[in-house]
Design a protein around this motif. Structure first.
Motif, PDB file in Angstrom:
ATOM      1  N   ASP A 114       0.851  -1.018  -0.089  1.00  0.00           N
ATOM      2  CA  ASP A 114       0.111  -0.026  -0.061  1.00  0.00           C
ATOM      3  C   ASP A 114       0.886   1.274  -0.016  1.00  0.00           C
ATOM      4  O   ASP A 114       0.381   2.142  -0.602  1.00  0.00           O
ATOM      5  N   LYS A 168       2.242   1.478  -3.642  1.00  0.00           N
ATOM      6  CA  LYS A 168       1.332   2.019  -4.459  1.00  0.00           C
ATOM      7  C   LYS A 168       0.860   3.300  -4.394  1.00  0.00           C
ATOM      8  O   LYS A 168       0.794   4.038  -5.329  1.00  0.00           O
ATOM      9  N   TYR A 169       0.743   4.029  -3.125  1.00  0.00           N
ATOM     10  CA  TYR A 169       0.406   5.107  -2.813  1.00  0.00           C
ATOM     11  C   TYR A 169       1.616   6.224  -3.607  1.00  0.00           C
ATOM     12  O   TYR A 169       1.352   7.231  -4.057  1.00  0.00           O
ATOM     13  N   TYR A 189      -5.073   4.562  -2.892  1.00  0.00           N
ATOM     14  CA  TYR A 189      -5.174   4.148  -1.955  1.00  0.00           C
ATOM     15  C   TYR A 189      -5.969   2.476  -2.341  1.00  0.00           C
ATOM     16  O   TYR A 189      -6.563   2.461  -3.335  1.00  0.00           O
ATOM     17  N   PRO A 190      -6.017   1.576  -1.281  1.00  0.00           N
ATOM     18  CA  PRO A 190      -6.750   0.195  -1.530  1.00  0.00           C
ATOM     19  C   PRO A 190      -8.047   0.705  -1.716  1.00  0.00           C
ATOM     20  O   PRO A 190      -8.605   1.416  -1.069  1.00  0.00           O
ATOM     21  N   SER A 204     -10.245   1.042   1.572  1.00  0.00           N
ATOM     22  CA  SER A 204      -9.782   1.979   2.654  1.00  0.00           C
ATOM     23  C   SER A 204     -10.704   2.827   3.485  1.00  0.00           C
ATOM     24  O   SER A 204     -11.273   3.657   2.735  1.00  0.00           O
ATOM     25  N   LYS A 225      -6.432   5.576   5.320  1.00  0.00           N
ATOM     26  CA  LYS A 225      -5.910   6.655   4.157  1.00  0.00           C
ATOM     27  C   LYS A 225      -4.729   7.712   4.802  1.00  0.00           C
ATOM     28  O   LYS A 225      -3.741   7.690   4.549  1.00  0.00           O
ATOM     29  N   ILE A 261      -1.716   5.476   6.086  1.00  0.00           N
ATOM     30  CA  ILE A 261      -0.741   5.267   4.816  1.00  0.00           C
ATOM     31  C   ILE A 261      -0.057   6.531   4.313  1.00  0.00           C
ATOM     32  O   ILE A 261       1.386   6.531   4.306  1.00  0.00           O
TER      33      ILE A 261
END
Length: 131
Positions: free
Chosen positions: A85, A88-89, A95-96, A99, A104, A107
């Motif tokens: 995560d 990816k961010y 975000y997933p 989430s 969020k 993350i």
């Protein structure tokens, strides 16, 4: 039980109420040097100031029979690495899908400690070095 210390009078009152639930109860004094956990709790409590003198914060403490150490995680529940995560961010700012707002925020906060260079994710050290 007699208590002269003003800070612990609410605790003494609470213990006295709990004592009524038992047929027999025995108290033994253990010097702090032989009982590290209560000493640590006493230190923490001494740093907290409450305006209400009858306020008692309950603590749930779970003691384990043996210490448990984990130095390697075989597999994540979702099959993705722990840093997925974060990476990816940093790559796309997304975000997933499932989430919540607090996830969020978490993350975003964690990404401050990481740096992405190409496909490699580095962790920043306090002196701004990369791991």
């Amino acid at each position: 039980m007699v208590c002269e210390e003003q800070k612990i009078i609410p605790y003494v009152r609470h213990v006295q109420k709990l004592c009524e639930r038992f047929r027999m109860i025995e108290f033994r004094h253990t010097p702090r040097i032989q009982n590290e956990l209560p000493d640590a709790l006493a230190t923490i409590f001494s740093m907290i100031k409450h305006t209400d003198t009858d306020y008692i914060d309950f603590l749930d403490i779970e003691l384990k029979e043996h210490p448990v150490h984990c130095s390697h995680v075989e597999a994540e529940p979702d099959g993705l690495p722990w840093y997925f995560d974060i990476k990816k961010y940093l790559e796309s700012g997304t975000y997933p899908n499932d989430s919540m707002s607090n996830q969020k925020k978490s993350i975003r906060r964690m990404t401050l400690n990481f740096f992405l260079s190409g496909e490699v994710l580095y962790r920043r050290t306090p002196d701004l070095g990369l791991l």
